[in-house]
Design a protein around this motif. Structure first.
Motif, mmCIF file in Angstrom:
data_model
loop_
_atom_site.group_PDB
_atom_site.id
_atom_site.type_symbol
_atom_site.label_atom_id
_atom_site.label_comp_id
_atom_site.label_asym_id
_atom_site.label_seq_id
_atom_site.Cartn_x
_atom_site.Cartn_y
_atom_site.Cartn_z
ATOM 1 N N ARG A 17 -8.508 -73.586 -41.698
ATOM 2 C CA ARG A 17 -9.513 -73.232 -40.766
ATOM 3 C C ARG A 17 -10.307 -72.619 -41.747
ATOM 4 N NH1 ARG A 17 -11.107 -69.106 -37.043
ATOM 5 N NH2 ARG A 17 -8.389 -68.741 -36.762
ATOM 6 N N PRO A 18 -11.653 -73.105 -41.796
ATOM 7 C CA PRO A 18 -12.909 -72.416 -42.679
ATOM 8 C C PRO A 18 -13.372 -71.322 -42.142
ATOM 9 C CG PRO A 18 -13.964 -74.587 -41.630
ATOM 10 C CD PRO A 18 -12.648 -74.687 -41.243
ATOM 11 N N LEU A 19 -13.678 -70.163 -42.375
ATOM 12 C CA LEU A 19 -14.230 -69.173 -42.348
ATOM 13 C C LEU A 19 -15.050 -68.776 -43.189
ATOM 14 C CD1 LEU A 19 -13.447 -67.287 -39.419
ATOM 15 C CD2 LEU A 19 -11.373 -65.865 -41.439
ATOM 16 N N GLY B 128 3.760 -69.364 -35.810
ATOM 17 C CA GLY B 128 3.002 -69.509 -37.213
ATOM 18 C C GLY B 128 2.465 -68.327 -37.848
ATOM 19 N N VAL B 129 2.889 -68.728 -38.996
ATOM 20 C CA VAL B 129 2.213 -67.866 -39.962
ATOM 21 C C VAL B 129 0.706 -67.993 -40.148
ATOM 22 C CG1 VAL B 129 2.369 -66.816 -42.563
ATOM 23 C CG2 VAL B 129 4.211 -67.940 -41.301
ATOM 24 N N LYS B 130 -0.187 -66.971 -40.304
ATOM 25 C CA LYS B 130 -1.454 -67.406 -40.668
ATOM 26 C C LYS B 130 -2.099 -66.273 -42.142
ATOM 27 C CE LYS B 130 -4.455 -66.660 -37.200
ATOM 28 N NZ LYS B 130 -5.836 -65.969 -35.900
ATOM 29 N N ILE B 131 -2.258 -66.651 -43.099
ATOM 30 C CA ILE B 131 -2.639 -66.801 -44.251
ATOM 31 C C ILE B 131 -4.381 -66.391 -44.307
ATOM 32 C CG2 ILE B 131 -2.642 -66.909 -46.787
ATOM 33 C CD1 ILE B 131 0.126 -67.892 -46.291
ATOM 34 N N LEU B 132 -5.242 -65.702 -44.366
ATOM 35 C CA LEU B 132 -6.298 -65.395 -44.929
ATOM 36 C C LEU B 132 -6.283 -65.159 -46.420
ATOM 37 C CD1 LEU B 132 -9.242 -65.198 -44.455
ATOM 38 C CD2 LEU B 132 -9.303 -62.550 -44.271
ATOM 39 N N ALA C 260 -10.271 -59.325 -35.944
ATOM 40 C CA ALA C 260 -10.227 -60.397 -34.785
ATOM 41 C C ALA C 260 -9.022 -61.338 -35.132
ATOM 42 C CB ALA C 260 -11.265 -61.030 -35.533
ATOM 43 N N GLU C 261 -9.164 -61.609 -36.699
ATOM 44 C CA GLU C 261 -7.626 -62.736 -36.608
ATOM 45 C C GLU C 261 -6.785 -62.140 -36.896
ATOM 46 O OE1 GLU C 261 -8.459 -65.996 -36.513
ATOM 47 O OE2 GLU C 261 -10.754 -65.708 -36.713
#
Length: 576
Positions: free
Chosen positions: A77-79, A25-29, A92-93
């Motif tokens: 996901r809230p951050l 999966g691709v994680k985008i902040l 960390a992420e």
């Protein structure tokens, strides 16, 4: 928050989708992911199940509230993140991409590029919505570092300057561009973020860098104004709007891409105009009275502008350029119209497109730069598919007829008989048979007599003669020996892109629409002796021209509020 049907429309896939990193999966902040632009981006990506979107910002409850209302395939996901302390979060992420959507970028101060520096150090790709000209033009200083890290850093990935740049590249195919002007007109119902308002109010009355007279100069933010009509050929145009100079990246990053460009000006045309003009006055007062920044007033403007929502739920954008081709001056303009809720998503679509292209294996080249070459117009065409967003060009048309000039490219979509009547070489007299109905009220009969409209009847012999006059056309209609005439000309000023028809001392400005194989004429403004008359009393005109069995067909119905029908005549014509 959009309902489920609207969300499905926004999330309709337009690109082949694939995950990166061997199916992972691709994680985008998304910094500012619960804000106006960041939130719209999240909704645009809602169909991508392979995405994990970190909705980040300084206020965790706001991020949590946004995520709790979200409906879509992407995982949210809230951050809680402070952009000034981004490095520990990246470590960390380990997101694949950081999208900066917070702002205002004009107020980032000495550490304005902190997020970019953190992404380069961590080897993470970066995109932002920056609308601050100095911020976007300064990103290139990190180009060597980004290349060495093997990542891309694209700044200003939004309508200004990505869409504008794509439009000008298309125009440059036909001419050497000399001057550019234009702007964006949001729908009054679009909503505007507080950070955007802080940015705009913050530079009101301050110098704004731009290219003017072939030299680097400046204008005064929100103190300089121009009027434009956004008019996609063959579509109902926006009303002629008041635009004021805004600080956008286009002013600095586009001139170097067109060496012949001597002038550029970009504005915004928010409505209602009365509030817009109040901001103009405050900007001029700040300039001449040496007042401090108006930024403390931004929350007041934000509240008032978001409360005063009335008028047409439509928005648009215009880019107009003049230039030279083979020594001959020429002009082109590009127009965009967006209906209802589609328009507010356009600024977020550029980042959406970059993400979708990367998922399909087309990753931007490493380096740090303004995003002027991130997309082409064909990319936007795909983004606009299935939405109530239309675009079109208008160009000089030497030797064109009156209707060809007003309709532009849409003229070619008219039926053959309708084109024949309005062509430059059209016969000067057409004749046929018509039926006429008249209103029965006293005021209706009086108005019909004043304008010389024909008497009621069936199978009435009719002829129409055309004669050049005053740069337009004199139309003389004869019904059973009874004549009435009008002068039709191309609109200028506030009637730009409209057809103006004058009956004696009364003028009516008409929009020409091409829909369903018909030419419709829709009243937009009217005046008496050049004095504008109230729109609420504007005569309604359900009129169209079409083709039936190879013959020209007309259907004209004129009425007015409090009066009702004045006249309705319809029939067929053939050329003599």
């Amino acid at each position: 928050m959009p309902d489920r049907a609207a969300l499905q429309k926004l999330a309709a896939p337009r690109y082949h989708q694939a995950t990166t990193r061997q199916g992972r999966g691709v994680k985008i902040l998304v910094l500012g992911g619960y804000g106006v632009f960041g939130g719209r981006l999240v909704h645009l990506l809602a169909d991508l199940a392979e995405l994990e979107l970190l909705v980040a910002g300084r206020h965790l409850p706001a991020a949590q509230a946004f995520c709790s209302r979200y409906e879509g395939a992407s995982r949210l996901r809230p951050l809680q993140v402070d952009r000034q302390r981004l490095a520990p979060v990246l470590q960390a992420e380990r997101p694949d991409l950081v999208v900066e959507a917070s702002g205002p970028f004009q107020a980032y101060g000495a550490h304005r590029y902190g997020a970019i520096e953190a992404c380069i150090a961590a080897g993470i790709d970066y995109l932002d919505f920056a609308d601050a000209a100095d911020f976007v033009s300064g990103v290139s200083r990190y180009d060597a570092q980004a290349r060495a890290a093997g990542i891309y850093v694209l700044s200003g990935v939004s309508s200004f300057p990505v869409l504008t740049a794509a439009v000008l590249r298309q125009m440059a195919v036909h001419m050497d561009i000399v001057s550019v002007e234009g702007g964006i007109a949001p729908s009054p119902y679009a909503g505007i973020g507080l950070n955007v308002m802080r940015a705009v109010v913050g530079y009101a009355g301050s110098p704004v860098k731009l290219r003017r007279g072939g030299r680097d100069g400046h204008g005064i933010g929100l103190a300089e104004s121009r009027r434009f009509t956004v008019a996609v050929p063959g579509r109902l145009p926006l009303r002629n709007l008041h635009f004021s100079l805004v600080e956008v990246p286009d002013l600095q990053v586009l001139p170097p891409e067109h060496p012949t460009m001597t002038d550029i000006w970009m504005g915004a045309g928010p409505v209602p105009e009365v509030l817009h003009r109040v901001l103009n006055l405050l900007a001029k007062a700040r300039l001449h009275l040496k007042l401090p920044s108006l930024e403390p007033c931004s929350r007041l403007f934000y509240l008032v502008l978001n409360l005063m929502k009335f008028g047409e739920h439509r928005g648009g954008m215009i880019v107009r350029a003049t230039g030279v081709r083979d020594g001959v001056p020429m002009q082109q303009s590009w127009h965009l119209l967006a209906e209802a809720d589609d328009g507010p998503y356009i600024p977020s679509m550029a980042i959406e497109a970059v993400i979708r292209r990367q998922l399909a294996g087309d990753r931007p080249a490493p380096g740090a730069r303004a995003a002027t070459h991130a997309l082409e117009l064909r990319d936007y065409d795909r983004l606009f598919e299935g939405r109530t967003i239309v675009t079109g060009f208008r160009r000089d048309m030497p030797g064109a007829s009156l209707y060809q000039r007003v309709l532009g490219d849409a003229y070619a979509r008219l039926p053959a008989c309708v084109q024949a009547l309005h062509a430059p070489s059209a016969a000067q007299r057409w004749s046929g048979i018509a039926s006429v109905e008249r209103g029965s009220g006293l005021l209706s009969r009086l108005l019909g007599k004043v304008f010389g409209f024909p008497a009621a009847g069936e199978d009435v012999p009719v002829s129409v003669e055309f004669a050049p006059e005053a740069g337009g056309e004199r139309w003389t209609r004869t019904f059973a020996g009874r004549r009435f005439s009008s002068l039709q000309t191309e609109g200028t000023g506030r009637n730009e892109a409209l057809l103006v028809e004058r009956f004696g001392r009364v003028s009516v400005a008409l929009a020409l629409l091409v829909e369903g194989g018909r030419l419709q004429l829709v009243p937009r403004r009217w005046s008496l002796l050049g004095i504008p008359l109230p729109r609420c009393l504007l005569p309604g005109d359900n009129s169209f021209e079409s083709e039936v069995d190879g013959q020209f067909v007309f259907d004209v119905e004129i009425g007015a509020p409090l009066v009702g029908r004045i006249v309705h005549y319809r029939g067929r014509l053939r050329p003599e």
